[in-house]
Design a protein around this motif. Structure first.
Motif, PDB file in Angstrom:
ATOM      1  N   MET A   1       0.862  -1.169   0.000  1.00  0.00           N
ATOM      2  CA  MET A   1       0.000   0.000   0.000  1.00  0.00           C
ATOM      3  C   MET A   1       0.907   1.230   0.000  1.00  0.00           C
ATOM      4  O   MET A   1       1.841   1.312   0.777  1.00  0.00           O
ATOM      5  N   ARG A   2       0.602   2.130  -0.917  1.00  0.00           N
ATOM      6  CA  ARG A   2       1.335   3.402  -0.968  1.00  0.00           C
ATOM      7  C   ARG A   2       0.370   4.531  -0.644  1.00  0.00           C
ATOM      8  O   ARG A   2      -0.724   4.598  -1.203  1.00  0.00           O
ATOM      9  N   LEU A   3       0.803   5.401   0.246  1.00  0.00           N
ATOM     10  CA  LEU A   3       0.006   6.553   0.632  1.00  0.00           C
ATOM     11  C   LEU A   3       0.743   7.816   0.216  1.00  0.00           C
ATOM     12  O   LEU A   3       1.958   7.917   0.379  1.00  0.00           O
ATOM     13  N   GLU A   4      -0.009   8.753  -0.325  1.00  0.00           N
ATOM     14  CA  GLU A   4       0.551  10.057  -0.700  1.00  0.00           C
ATOM     15  C   GLU A   4      -0.366  11.127  -0.119  1.00  0.00           C
ATOM     16  O   GLU A   4      -1.559  11.143  -0.407  1.00  0.00           O
ATOM     17  N   HIS A   5       0.212  11.993   0.699  1.00  0.00           N
ATOM     18  CA  HIS A   5      -0.581  13.010   1.391  1.00  0.00           C
ATOM     19  C   HIS A   5      -1.091  14.055   0.403  1.00  0.00           C
ATOM     20  O   HIS A   5      -0.361  14.513  -0.470  1.00  0.00           O
ATOM     21  N   TYR A   6      -2.367  14.411   0.531  1.00  0.00           N
ATOM     22  CA  TYR A   6      -2.928  15.522  -0.228  1.00  0.00           C
ATOM     23  C   TYR A   6      -2.366  16.824   0.322  1.00  0.00           C
ATOM     24  O   TYR A   6      -2.226  16.976   1.533  1.00  0.00           O
ATOM     25  N   ASP A   7      -2.067  17.772  -0.544  1.00  0.00           N
ATOM     26  CA  ASP A   7      -1.578  19.072  -0.095  1.00  0.00           C
ATOM     27  C   ASP A   7      -2.672  19.878   0.594  1.00  0.00           C
ATOM     28  O   ASP A   7      -2.425  20.545   1.587  1.00  0.00           O
ATOM     29  N   GLN A   8      -3.897  19.810   0.074  1.00  0.00           N
ATOM     30  CA  GLN A   8      -4.960  20.680   0.557  1.00  0.00           C
ATOM     31  C   GLN A   8      -5.888  20.046   1.597  1.00  0.00           C
ATOM     32  O   GLN A   8      -6.711  20.730   2.173  1.00  0.00           O
ATOM     33  N   TRP A   9      -5.779  18.732   1.857  1.00  0.00           N
ATOM     34  CA  TRP A   9      -6.652  18.070   2.825  1.00  0.00           C
ATOM     35  C   TRP A   9      -5.826  17.224   3.778  1.00  0.00           C
ATOM     36  O   TRP A   9      -4.714  16.812   3.466  1.00  0.00           O
ATOM     37  N   ASP A  10      -6.412  16.911   4.901  1.00  0.00           N
ATOM     38  CA  ASP A  10      -5.764  16.032   5.859  1.00  0.00           C
ATOM     39  C   ASP A  10      -6.173  14.590   5.553  1.00  0.00           C
ATOM     40  O   ASP A  10      -6.928  13.970   6.297  1.00  0.00           O
ATOM     41  N   SER A  11      -5.719  14.102   4.412  1.00  0.00           N
ATOM     42  CA  SER A  11      -6.036  12.750   3.980  1.00  0.00           C
ATOM     43  C   SER A  11      -4.945  12.284   3.017  1.00  0.00           C
ATOM     44  O   SER A  11      -3.978  13.000   2.773  1.00  0.00           O
ATOM     45  N   TYR A  12      -5.122  11.083   2.468  1.00  0.00           N
ATOM     46  CA  TYR A  12      -4.108  10.497   1.608  1.00  0.00           C
ATOM     47  C   TYR A  12      -4.714   9.892   0.346  1.00  0.00           C
ATOM     48  O   TYR A  12      -5.824   9.355   0.377  1.00  0.00           O
ATOM     49  N   ARG A  13      -3.954   9.952  -0.728  1.00  0.00           N
ATOM     50  CA  ARG A  13      -4.246   9.160  -1.918  1.00  0.00           C
ATOM     51  C   ARG A  13      -3.712   7.763  -1.615  1.00  0.00           C
ATOM     52  O   ARG A  13      -2.631   7.628  -1.044  1.00  0.00           O
TER      53      ARG A  13
END
Length: 161
Positions: free
Chosen positions: A1-13
């Motif tokens: 699993m790869r997570l990438e943080h969204y710049d504008q939200w407190d969540s991840y792709r």
């Protein structure tokens, strides 16, 4: 699993491996939500497209491969496109169309609202985030599409022009 943080939200792709995608699918309870997840994660459909595809949009080419036609009324920017469908999922959909008495070729593959599908996906994500991996907490329906695209890249599939 790869997570990438969204710049504008407190969540991840989230990009899932094939086995993680399957674990997620195995925990979905409603049939329509399973089909929606497969349309996103195996065929690359967007949330807005999933509610528009019908059984009659599944097509087998002369070469034997399966495609799903995404017509202008449901496609992003009203642009027709075709997307490949894995054989196992195509056979599943074709069998439903041909053998279930109350299913018409004109019926939508996913008949429930996308809001309900998204709610189901979030519920699975929350439960798997507790028992499997914290990263599952962030999975949304669009991450299925993201997973599909990443798998194509890893298989060196060239984009269509």
């Amino acid at each position: 699993m790869r997570l990438e943080h969204y710049d504008q939200w407190d969540s991840y792709r989230v990009n899932l491996t094939d086995s993680e995608r399957q674990v997620f699918e195995d925990h979905i309870e409603r049939t329509d939500t399973v089909r929606a997840w497969k349309l996103a994660s195996l065929c690359g459909l967007r949330r807005g497209e999933i509610g528009f595809v019908r059984y009659k949009d599944l097509y087998q080419r002369e070469t034997g491969d399966w495609i799903l036609r995404v017509w202008e009324d449901g496609a992003k920017r009203s642009k027709y496109r075709e997307t490949p469908v894995p054989d196992s999922f195509a056979v599943e959909l074709r069998t439903i169309k041909e053998e279930v008495a109350d299913v018409s070729p004109d019926d939508q593959i996913v008949s429930m609202s996308m809001r309900t599908v998204s709610r189901d996906i979030r519920a699975v994500a929350e439960s798997l985030g507790v028992v499997e991996d914290d990263g599952y907490h962030y999975v949304r329906l669009h991450d299925g599409r993201r997973t599909w695209a990443q798998n194509l890249i890893e298989q060196d599939v060239e984009p269509l022009q």
